[in-house]
Write an enzyme that holds these catalytic residues in place. Structure first.
Site, PDB file in Angstrom:
ATOM      1  N   GLN A 267      38.698  51.203  41.326  1.00 33.47           N
ATOM      2  CA  GLN A 267      38.333  50.021  40.550  1.00 33.47           C
ATOM      3  C   GLN A 267      37.450  50.398  39.365  1.00 33.47           C
ATOM      4  O   GLN A 267      37.572  49.833  38.286  1.00 33.47           O
ATOM      5  CB  GLN A 267      37.615  48.997  41.426  1.00 33.47           C
ATOM      6  CG  GLN A 267      38.476  48.449  42.542  1.00 33.47           C
ATOM      7  CD  GLN A 267      39.849  48.012  42.046  1.00 33.47           C
ATOM      8  OE1 GLN A 267      39.950  47.075  41.252  1.00 33.47           O
ATOM      9  NE2 GLN A 267      40.904  48.665  42.493  1.00 33.47           N
ATOM     10  N   HIS A 270      38.936  51.125  35.860  1.00 33.78           N
ATOM     11  CA  HIS A 270      39.489  50.086  34.980  1.00 33.78           C
ATOM     12  C   HIS A 270      38.674  49.985  33.685  1.00 33.78           C
ATOM     13  O   HIS A 270      39.221  50.019  32.596  1.00 33.78           O
ATOM     14  CB  HIS A 270      39.485  48.733  35.689  1.00 33.78           C
ATOM     15  CG  HIS A 270      40.685  48.532  36.562  1.00 33.78           C
ATOM     16  ND1 HIS A 270      41.948  48.364  36.061  1.00 33.78           N
ATOM     17  CD2 HIS A 270      40.808  48.454  37.909  1.00 33.78           C
ATOM     18  CE1 HIS A 270      42.798  48.206  37.050  1.00 33.78           C
ATOM     19  NE2 HIS A 270      42.135  48.251  38.192  1.00 33.78           N
ATOM     20  N   GLU A 335      36.625  40.227  44.962  1.00 32.77           N
ATOM     21  CA  GLU A 335      38.030  40.161  44.567  1.00 32.77           C
ATOM     22  C   GLU A 335      38.882  40.954  45.560  1.00 32.77           C
ATOM     23  O   GLU A 335      39.865  40.452  46.103  1.00 32.77           O
ATOM     24  CB  GLU A 335      38.195  40.732  43.152  1.00 32.77           C
ATOM     25  CG  GLU A 335      39.633  40.786  42.681  1.00 32.77           C
ATOM     26  CD  GLU A 335      39.790  41.562  41.378  1.00 32.77           C
ATOM     27  OE1 GLU A 335      40.852  41.422  40.753  1.00 32.77           O
ATOM     28  OE2 GLU A 335      38.867  42.319  40.999  1.00 32.77           O
ATOM     29  N   HIS A 336      38.515  42.216  45.777  1.00 36.81           N
ATOM     30  CA  HIS A 336      39.195  43.073  46.742  1.00 36.81           C
ATOM     31  C   HIS A 336      38.208  43.438  47.843  1.00 36.81           C
ATOM     32  O   HIS A 336      37.100  43.903  47.549  1.00 36.81           O
ATOM     33  CB  HIS A 336      39.677  44.377  46.097  1.00 36.81           C
ATOM     34  CG  HIS A 336      40.536  44.196  44.891  1.00 36.81           C
ATOM     35  ND1 HIS A 336      40.051  44.356  43.601  1.00 36.81           N
ATOM     36  CD2 HIS A 336      41.846  43.871  44.764  1.00 36.81           C
ATOM     37  CE1 HIS A 336      41.028  44.137  42.738  1.00 36.81           C
ATOM     38  NE2 HIS A 336      42.129  43.844  43.411  1.00 36.81           N
ATOM     39  N   ASP A 369      47.664  46.749  44.495  1.00 36.42           N
ATOM     40  CA  ASP A 369      47.792  46.655  43.036  1.00 36.42           C
ATOM     41  C   ASP A 369      49.238  46.774  42.581  1.00 36.42           C
ATOM     42  O   ASP A 369      49.610  46.207  41.549  1.00 36.42           O
ATOM     43  CB  ASP A 369      46.970  47.763  42.366  1.00 36.42           C
ATOM     44  CG  ASP A 369      45.515  47.380  42.195  1.00 36.42           C
ATOM     45  OD1 ASP A 369      45.185  46.194  42.361  1.00 36.42           O
ATOM     46  OD2 ASP A 369      44.705  48.277  41.897  1.00 36.42           O
ATOM     47  N   HIS A 428      44.275  -6.025  39.012  1.00 36.96           N
ATOM     48  CA  HIS A 428      44.772  -5.204  40.115  1.00 36.96           C
ATOM     49  C   HIS A 428      45.083  -6.098  41.313  1.00 36.96           C
ATOM     50  O   HIS A 428      46.148  -6.002  41.930  1.00 36.96           O
ATOM     51  CB  HIS A 428      43.727  -4.153  40.537  1.00 36.96           C
ATOM     52  CG  HIS A 428      43.649  -2.948  39.657  1.00 36.96           C
ATOM     53  ND1 HIS A 428      43.212  -2.988  38.365  1.00 36.96           N
ATOM     54  CD2 HIS A 428      43.956  -1.644  39.908  1.00 36.96           C
ATOM     55  CE1 HIS A 428      43.231  -1.770  37.841  1.00 36.96           C
ATOM     56  NE2 HIS A 428      43.688  -0.926  38.774  1.00 36.96           N
TER      57      HIS A 428
END
Length: 438
Positions: A267, A270, A335-336, A369, A428
Site C-alpha cells: 500500500q 501507491h 480500507e483494507h 487488488d 393531502h
C-alpha cells in the site's frame, strides 16, 4: 528495535498515555480542504460547463503537456482498444481475462431483483430495480497505470445492466498505456477519452459537444478529481470521495515478518500519503517486522515513495490482546484489513467497520487488488463506518411500487387523512378522503 531517530516507521503502544492522541494525528486526513485547490477546480468546472470541448482541450493541453487541436485527438476508438488487447503478450492478455471473469462471477451474485407482494385487499406493493442509463468511469493515470481499476469499475456496471459506459483516463505527455486500453476493450467500455483531472469530471457531469453526460461518476483520482467529484455531486451521483490507499494488518505473531513487511509496502508504494499500519500483541514479532522492513526497503523499485509513506503515516502498534486489536479495527475502519491470524473467521462477528477483510496468513491484500473477485474500489479514511465497496448496487436505483385496490385506498385514506390533518396539510387529506368508500 533500532534507535528511534533512525526508525523508518513509527512505533506506538496502547499503554502510552498519549496513544489515542498520536493515533488520531496519524489517521487525520482531509484530501479536499485546500481552498486554493477548490477555487481552481471551481474555475475549471465553470469553464467546461460553459465552453465544453474547447475548455477540455485547453486544460488538457496545459496540465497534461499535450498539443491537441480537436477533441477527436482525445478520443480512443473501439478499433484502437481491440488492437491494444490483441497486441498484448499472451501472459498479460490471459491474466486480464482471468481477472475479468473472476470479477464478473463475484459481482453477478450481487444483483438485486425487483419484487412485489399483494395484500389481502388486493393492494400491491413492491420495488423495481433499474440500471443507470450511463456511467462515467475515472481511471487514474500519471504516476502509474491501473488496468485493474478499469475492470473493477466497468464490469459491475455491465453486470448491473448499464446501457453506456464512458471512461476517462489522463495520458500525460500523450503516453497511452496499452494495458489500460486492453482492459477497456475486455470490459466493454463504450467511449474512452484521454482526459483527466477536474476537466474530465466536469465533462462527465455536464456533458460537452463530444463527451456524453453521465448519471454517475465512479473511480479514484488525485486531489483535483476528489474535489471536483464533491463539487458536482447532485448534478450527478458519485461513488465516494477517495483518499489515499490504506492497509491495517493484525498479526498474532506467527506470520513470516517478511510477508508482513511486503504487505505494508504494497500500500505504501501507491504514494507518499498512503497509510500502512501493523497491529500485534507480540512485541518481539514487531521487532522482527521492523527489521524486515529495514532489510527489504532497499530492494524496492519505489523505495523513496514507500519510505516517505511509512515515515509520514505508517505505524507498528503494540496492543495488549485480541480484544484491543478488534477495538482498534473498529476505531480505524480501514480500507483494507488483513487478519493474519489463526482462525480469522472467529473474528468476523466482532468486526463492524472495514472495507475489505483479507482472512488468514496466505490472503495478501494484493490478490484483492487484481483478481480475487471482490471490488477493490473501497471506502477510505474511516468512511467504512458508513460506506461499502463499489458494486452492482452502485449502478442501479430502486423505485417503489404502490398499486392500491379500491378497498385498500379507502382504508389507507382514513389513516392518511388523520395524519395529513395533523400536519395541517388539508389538500393531502382531501385527496386521500376522495378515495374513501361510503
Amino acid at each position: 528495535m533500532s534507535d528511534k531517530s533512525k526508525a523508518t516507521i513509527a512505533r506506538l503502544s496502547t499503554v502510552d498515555p498519549a496513544f489515542h492522541q498520536r493515533l488520531d494525528a496519524l489517521l487525520d486526513w482531509e484530501g479536499v480542504s485546500d481552498k486554493a485547490v477548490q477555487a481552481r477546480v471551481e474555475e475549471i468546472l465553470a469553464d467546461v460547463k460553459q465552453r465544453g470541448d474547447a475548455a477540455v482541450i485547453e486544460t488538457t493541453n496545459r496540465f497534461d503537456r499535450m498539443n491537441v487541436q480537436h477533441i477527436d485527438q482525445l478520443r480512443v476508438s473501439a478499433k484502437q482498444l481491440k488492437a491494444a488487447f490483441d497486441g498484448l503478450p499472451d501472459q498479460q492478455r490471459d491474466a486480464l481475462a482471468v481477472a475479468a471473469e473472476r470479477i464478473k462471477c463475484y459481482h453477478e451474485r450481487q444483483k438485486p431483483s425487483s419484487w412485489q407482494y399483494e395484500e389481502a385487499d388486493g393492494t400491491v406493493l413492491g420495488q423495481k430495480v433499474t440500471p443507470l442509463d450511463r456511467a462515467g468511469i475515472y481511471v487514474p493515470g500519471g504516476k502509474a497505470a491501473y488496468p485493474s481499476s478499469v475492470l473493477m469499475n466497468a464490469i459491475p456496471a455491465h453486470v448491473a445492466g448499464v446501457r453506456e459506459i464512458v471512461m476517462v483516463v489522463p495520458t500525460p505527455d500523450g503516453v497511452l498505456n496499452n494495458l489500460v486500453l486492453a482492459a477497456a476493450h475486455l470490459a466493454g467500455v463504450d467511449h474512452v477519452f484521454t482526459i483527466g483531472g477536474a476537466q474530465a469530471v466536469a465533462a462527465l457531469a455536464y456533458g460537452t459537444q463530444s463527451v456524453p453526460r453521465v448519471d454517475k461518476i465512479v473511480g479514484p483520482g488525485n486531489i483535483y478529481v476528489a474535489t471536483a467529484k464533491r463539487a458536482v455531486f447532485g448534478q450527478v451521483g458519485i461513488d465516494m470521495i477517495a483518499g489515499p490507499s490504506e492497509i491495517m494488518v493484525v498479526s498474532d505473531g506467527k506470520t513470516d515478518p517478511e510477508w508482513l513487511a511486503m504487505d505494508l509496502f504494497s500500500q505504501a508504494e501507491h504514494d507518499e500519503d498512503a497509510q500502512s499500519i501493523l497491529v500485534s500483541w507480540d512485541a518481539e514479532h514487531l521487532y522482527a517486522v521492523e527489521a524486515a522492513i529495514e532489510r527489504l526497503l532497499p530492494t524496492l523499485e519505489r523505495e523513496d515513495i514507500v519510505r516517505a509513506s511509512l515515515s509520514r503515516r505508517g505505524a507498528l502498534v503494540l496492543c495488549q490482546d485480541q480484544a484491543e486489536a478488534v477495538e482498534m479495527i473498529n476505531r480505524i475502519a480501514p480500507e483494507h484489513l488483513e487478519l493474519s491470524v489463526a482462525s480469522p473467521e472467529t473474528w468476523l462477528d466482532e468486526i463492524r467497520h472495514a472495507g475489505a477483510i483479507f482472512m488468514g496468513r496466505y490472503t495478501a491484500e494484493a490478490l484483492g487488488d487484481y483478481c480475487a473477485g471482490p471490488n477493490h474500489v473501497l471506502p477510505t479514511s474511516g468512511t467504512a463506518r458508513f460506506s461499502s465497496p463499489l458494486g452492482v448496487y452502485d449502478f442501479q436505483k430502486r423505485s417503489s411500487i404502490i398499486h392500491c385496490s379500491a378497498q385498500g385506498a379507502s382504508e389507507l385514506g382514513k389513516v392518511a387523512s388523520v395524519l395529513a390533518r395533523g400536519e395541517s396539510l388539508t389538500a393531502h387529506a382531501r385527496s386521500a378522503e376522495y378515495r374513501i368508500l361510503d
